[in-house]
Design a protein around this motif. Sequence first.
Motif, short mmCIF file in Angstrom:
data_model
loop_
_atom_site.label_atom_id
_atom_site.label_comp_id
_atom_site.label_asym_id
_atom_site.label_seq_id
_atom_site.Cartn_x
_atom_site.Cartn_y
_atom_site.Cartn_z
N LEU A 142 75.61 -28.97 -25.18
CA LEU A 142 76.39 -28.99 -24.19
C LEU A 142 77.33 -29.98 -23.82
O LEU A 142 78.57 -29.76 -23.80
CB LEU A 142 75.86 -28.52 -22.70
N LEU A 143 76.96 -31.20 -23.99
CA LEU A 143 77.61 -32.41 -23.99
C LEU A 143 78.56 -32.54 -24.92
O LEU A 143 79.74 -32.85 -24.84
CB LEU A 143 76.88 -33.63 -23.76
N PHE A 144 78.07 -32.09 -26.29
CA PHE A 144 79.00 -32.14 -27.38
C PHE A 144 80.20 -31.44 -27.32
O PHE A 144 81.40 -31.68 -27.62
CB PHE A 144 78.05 -31.89 -28.91
N VAL A 145 79.79 -29.94 -27.01
CA VAL A 145 80.85 -29.09 -26.82
C VAL A 145 81.98 -29.48 -25.80
O VAL A 145 83.19 -29.34 -25.93
CB VAL A 145 80.21 -27.90 -26.61
N PHE A 146 81.55 -30.10 -24.69
CA PHE A 146 82.26 -30.71 -23.57
C PHE A 146 83.26 -31.61 -24.10
O PHE A 146 84.44 -31.71 -23.94
CB PHE A 146 81.56 -31.01 -22.40
N PHE A 147 82.71 -32.74 -24.61
CA PHE A 147 83.60 -33.64 -25.29
C PHE A 147 84.40 -33.30 -26.45
O PHE A 147 85.79 -33.67 -26.54
CB PHE A 147 82.56 -35.04 -26.04
N ILE A 148 84.23 -32.41 -27.28
CA ILE A 148 85.05 -31.69 -28.31
C ILE A 148 86.25 -31.07 -27.52
O ILE A 148 87.38 -31.05 -27.86
CB ILE A 148 84.19 -30.67 -29.00
N PHE A 149 85.88 -30.44 -26.31
CA PHE A 149 86.93 -29.46 -25.84
C PHE A 149 87.86 -30.51 -25.02
O PHE A 149 89.03 -30.56 -25.29
CB PHE A 149 85.95 -28.87 -24.56
N ILE A 150 87.30 -31.64 -24.38
CA ILE A 150 88.11 -32.49 -23.88
C ILE A 150 88.97 -33.37 -24.90
O ILE A 150 90.29 -33.62 -24.77
CB ILE A 150 87.35 -33.79 -23.11
N PHE A 151 88.52 -33.73 -26.01
CA PHE A 151 89.22 -34.26 -27.12
C PHE A 151 90.25 -33.37 -27.70
O PHE A 151 91.38 -33.76 -27.91
CB PHE A 151 88.17 -34.60 -28.37
N LEU A 152 90.04 -32.02 -27.76
CA LEU A 152 91.24 -31.17 -28.13
C LEU A 152 92.32 -30.90 -27.15
O LEU A 152 93.31 -30.82 -27.50
CB LEU A 152 90.44 -29.62 -28.51
N ILE A 153 91.82 -30.81 -25.87
CA ILE A 153 92.95 -30.83 -24.86
C ILE A 153 93.66 -32.01 -24.80
O ILE A 153 94.97 -32.12 -24.80
CB ILE A 153 92.05 -30.76 -23.46
N LEU A 154 93.34 -33.38 -24.93
CA LEU A 154 93.99 -34.50 -25.21
C LEU A 154 94.72 -34.44 -26.46
O LEU A 154 95.93 -35.01 -26.39
CB LEU A 154 93.26 -35.66 -25.36
N ILE A 155 94.57 -34.15 -27.46
CA ILE A 155 95.23 -34.09 -28.73
C ILE A 155 96.32 -33.13 -28.62
O ILE A 155 97.39 -33.40 -28.97
CB ILE A 155 94.26 -33.74 -30.18
N PHE A 156 96.13 -32.06 -28.09
CA PHE A 156 97.16 -31.12 -28.28
C PHE A 156 98.11 -30.90 -26.72
O PHE A 156 98.77 -29.83 -26.54
CB PHE A 156 96.76 -29.45 -28.33
N SER A 157 97.80 -31.90 -26.03
CA SER A 157 98.62 -31.92 -24.72
C SER A 157 99.90 -32.63 -24.95
O SER A 157 100.11 -33.55 -25.66
CB SER A 157 98.02 -32.45 -23.79
#
Length: 157
Positions: A142-157
């Motif tokens: 779950l932590l891995f998925v959360f950090f990937i989600f945050i990383f993707l949000i930061l890249i595509f924002s």
Amino acid sequence: MYCKSCGNKLRSGSKFCSKCGEVIENENDSIKASNKDKKKIEKEVVKGEVILDREKVEDTNLIYCRNCGQEIPSDSTICPICRYHLVSNSTETSTLEAIMICLFSFFIPIVGLVLWAIFKDEDRSKAKKALISALSGMLVGLLFVFFIFIFLILIFS
């Protein structure tokens, strides 16, 4: 007295055979009388109540049942008091088996939950290892998925 099913020597006060788990039938009075003449019987008293008649055994190693806590012979495979199946005389699982349980449970948490369900009544140490590893694996996932989600949000924002 001996078990009628497997021939194992039984301790007085046992409800079940410590080898095969067979229910022990009540002895008749004549057998009880002859056994008491041949052996010293010690009554275990806790808070004024007699719990169990126990033979005095000086040369036998005793262990404690993991389920009910009563003293039982070290060579027992089944507790003669509560019929708990002892997987082995040692309380620890083998190192390789423990490592395999932990690895499978960590990387595939559903396997850990299934192993916990299987082992929870038979071997509590295996069940505990499987459950802790499965929960740890789920948390890390779950932590891995959360950090990937945050990383993707930061890249595509």
